[in-house]
Design a protein around this motif. Sequence first.
Motif, PDB file in Angstrom:
ATOM      1  N   ASP A 132     -33.732   6.046 -46.587  1.00 21.40           N
ATOM      2  CA  ASP A 132     -32.756   7.038 -47.050  1.00 21.40           C
ATOM      3  C   ASP A 132     -31.351   6.442 -47.069  1.00 21.40           C
ATOM      4  O   ASP A 132     -30.582   6.633 -48.011  1.00 21.40           O
ATOM      5  CB  ASP A 132     -32.750   8.273 -46.144  1.00 21.40           C
ATOM      6  N   ILE A 133     -31.025   5.727 -46.010  1.00 18.30           N
ATOM      7  CA  ILE A 133     -29.706   5.109 -45.909  1.00 18.30           C
ATOM      8  C   ILE A 133     -29.540   4.041 -46.990  1.00 18.30           C
ATOM      9  O   ILE A 133     -28.490   3.941 -47.625  1.00 18.30           O
ATOM     10  CB  ILE A 133     -29.475   4.531 -44.499  1.00 18.30           C
ATOM     11  N   PHE A 134     -30.600   3.268 -47.229  1.00 13.69           N
ATOM     12  CA  PHE A 134     -30.582   2.239 -48.271  1.00 13.69           C
ATOM     13  C   PHE A 134     -30.303   2.876 -49.631  1.00 13.69           C
ATOM     14  O   PHE A 134     -29.447   2.404 -50.391  1.00 13.69           O
ATOM     15  CB  PHE A 134     -31.928   1.502 -48.274  1.00 13.69           C
ATOM     16  N   ARG A 135     -30.986   3.988 -49.939  1.00 16.79           N
ATOM     17  CA  ARG A 135     -30.773   4.684 -51.214  1.00 16.79           C
ATOM     18  C   ARG A 135     -29.348   5.245 -51.305  1.00 16.79           C
ATOM     19  O   ARG A 135     -28.714   5.185 -52.358  1.00 16.79           O
ATOM     20  CB  ARG A 135     -31.814   5.799 -51.389  1.00 16.79           C
ATOM     21  N   GLU A 142     -23.787   4.819 -53.526  1.00 24.38           N
ATOM     22  CA  GLU A 142     -22.365   4.611 -53.265  1.00 24.38           C
ATOM     23  C   GLU A 142     -21.806   3.446 -54.080  1.00 24.38           C
ATOM     24  O   GLU A 142     -20.631   3.429 -54.425  1.00 24.38           O
ATOM     25  CB  GLU A 142     -22.132   4.356 -51.772  1.00 24.38           C
ATOM     26  N   ARG A 143     -22.663   2.486 -54.374  1.00 25.03           N
ATOM     27  CA  ARG A 143     -22.242   1.310 -55.140  1.00 25.03           C
ATOM     28  C   ARG A 143     -22.572   1.435 -56.621  1.00 25.03           C
ATOM     29  O   ARG A 143     -22.398   0.488 -57.387  1.00 25.03           O
ATOM     30  CB  ARG A 143     -22.898   0.059 -54.549  1.00 25.03           C
ATOM     31  N   GLY A 144     -23.084   2.595 -57.014  1.00 20.51           N
ATOM     32  CA  GLY A 144     -23.408   2.844 -58.411  1.00 20.51           C
ATOM     33  C   GLY A 144     -24.572   2.003 -58.923  1.00 20.51           C
ATOM     34  O   GLY A 144     -24.620   1.657 -60.096  1.00 20.51           O
ATOM     35  N   MET A 145     -25.519   1.675 -58.029  1.00 20.30           N
ATOM     36  CA  MET A 145     -26.664   0.846 -58.416  1.00 20.30           C
ATOM     37  C   MET A 145     -27.961   1.638 -58.256  1.00 20.30           C
ATOM     38  O   MET A 145     -28.053   2.492 -57.378  1.00 20.30           O
ATOM     39  CB  MET A 145     -26.762  -0.395 -57.517  1.00 20.30           C
ATOM     40  N   ASP A 146     -28.945   1.289 -59.096  1.00 25.98           N
ATOM     41  CA  ASP A 146     -30.263   1.860 -58.856  1.00 25.98           C
ATOM     42  C   ASP A 146     -30.921   1.045 -57.745  1.00 25.98           C
ATOM     43  O   ASP A 146     -30.410  -0.003 -57.324  1.00 25.98           O
ATOM     44  CB  ASP A 146     -31.116   1.903 -60.131  1.00 25.98           C
ATOM     45  N   ILE A 147     -32.057   1.517 -57.253  1.00 26.44           N
ATOM     46  CA  ILE A 147     -32.710   0.880 -56.106  1.00 26.44           C
ATOM     47  C   ILE A 147     -33.100  -0.570 -56.393  1.00 26.44           C
ATOM     48  O   ILE A 147     -32.903  -1.444 -55.549  1.00 26.44           O
ATOM     49  CB  ILE A 147     -33.955   1.700 -55.675  1.00 26.44           C
ATOM     50  N   LYS A 152     -32.139  -6.276 -55.130  1.00 27.86           N
ATOM     51  CA  LYS A 152     -31.834  -7.664 -55.478  1.00 27.86           C
ATOM     52  C   LYS A 152     -30.520  -8.113 -54.835  1.00 27.86           C
ATOM     53  O   LYS A 152     -30.415  -9.203 -54.289  1.00 27.86           O
ATOM     54  CB  LYS A 152     -31.731  -7.822 -57.001  1.00 27.86           C
ATOM     55  N   PHE A 153     -29.519  -7.235 -54.910  1.00 19.98           N
ATOM     56  CA  PHE A 153     -28.220  -7.514 -54.314  1.00 19.98           C
ATOM     57  C   PHE A 153     -28.364  -7.729 -52.804  1.00 19.98           C
ATOM     58  O   PHE A 153     -27.765  -8.636 -52.227  1.00 19.98           O
ATOM     59  CB  PHE A 153     -27.258  -6.354 -54.608  1.00 19.98           C
ATOM     60  N   ALA A 154     -29.182  -6.911 -52.157  1.00 17.51           N
ATOM     61  CA  ALA A 154     -29.341  -6.963 -50.705  1.00 17.51           C
ATOM     62  C   ALA A 154     -30.070  -8.223 -50.239  1.00 17.51           C
ATOM     63  O   ALA A 154     -29.846  -8.685 -49.119  1.00 17.51           O
ATOM     64  CB  ALA A 154     -30.088  -5.722 -50.216  1.00 17.51           C
ATOM     65  N   GLU A 155     -30.921  -8.780 -51.099  1.00 15.86           N
ATOM     66  CA  GLU A 155     -31.700  -9.961 -50.718  1.00 15.86           C
ATOM     67  C   GLU A 155     -30.821 -11.109 -50.237  1.00 15.86           C
ATOM     68  O   GLU A 155     -31.170 -11.794 -49.285  1.00 15.86           O
ATOM     69  CB  GLU A 155     -32.550 -10.442 -51.896  1.00 15.86           C
ATOM     70  N   GLY A 156     -29.719 -11.334 -50.869  1.00 17.93           N
ATOM     71  CA  GLY A 156     -28.861 -12.446 -50.485  1.00 17.93           C
ATOM     72  C   GLY A 156     -27.625 -12.016 -49.721  1.00 17.93           C
ATOM     73  O   GLY A 156     -26.659 -12.764 -49.649  1.00 17.93           O
ATOM     74  N   ASN A 157     -27.652 -10.816 -49.158  1.00 13.83           N
ATOM     75  CA  ASN A 157     -26.454 -10.265 -48.543  1.00 13.83           C
ATOM     76  C   ASN A 157     -26.808  -9.629 -47.197  1.00 13.83           C
ATOM     77  O   ASN A 157     -27.168  -8.464 -47.126  1.00 13.83           O
ATOM     78  CB  ASN A 157     -25.865  -9.223 -49.504  1.00 13.83           C
ATOM     79  N   ILE A 158     -26.694 -10.405 -46.113  1.00 15.54           N
ATOM     80  CA  ILE A 158     -27.098  -9.899 -44.794  1.00 15.54           C
ATOM     81  C   ILE A 158     -26.248  -8.714 -44.336  1.00 15.54           C
ATOM     82  O   ILE A 158     -26.676  -7.948 -43.487  1.00 15.54           O
ATOM     83  CB  ILE A 158     -27.090 -11.005 -43.714  1.00 15.54           C
TER      84      ILE A 158
END
Length: 176
Positions: free
Chosen positions: A33-36, A41-46, A51-57
């Motif tokens: 839920d928090i991830f969604r 908040e960043r205007g991105m779909d899941i 993909k963005f989160a994969e390289g962003n700890i």
Amino acid sequence: MIITIGGPAGSGTSTTSRILSEKTGIPYISAGDIFRQMAAERGMDILKFSKFAEGNIEIDQEIDQRQAKIAAESEDLIVEGRLSAYFVDADLKVWCNAPLDVRSERISKRESKSITLAREEIITRERSEAQRYLEIHQIDINNMDVYDVVINTHAFKADSVAQIIVKVTEVIKCQQ
């Protein structure tokens, strides 16, 4: 009472959290839920946000921080997520698990894919997550020491798993 419920994919943590919430009237939140919410908040779909989160700890760290903050501001809450027990100050920390074949079959049905594909994806995901958790948080996801209760969700129906947790919370309340 603050309760964390963690477990690998297909172990029934979402189902258990939902049923437990219904039985107790305690609200629940999930890392998903928090991830969604963060994606929105960043205007991105899941998919794009994944993909963005994969390289962003920082994304993983923010999810953990948000869960901990929400729990700290709550009197009663069920927090569902693989690492929730490590970041949330909880009265009860539960780990749900089931054999790989069972989890593969559950995900196969849920996501309309073959059991073989589900199994391969679980194995790949779990290896990746274990490495990431160790690198980012120094957490060995296979170490169960942080949990108060570990439940084999294959041995019990989902409603019974929730009932076991309810009984444990009653014992905890009696000890306080």
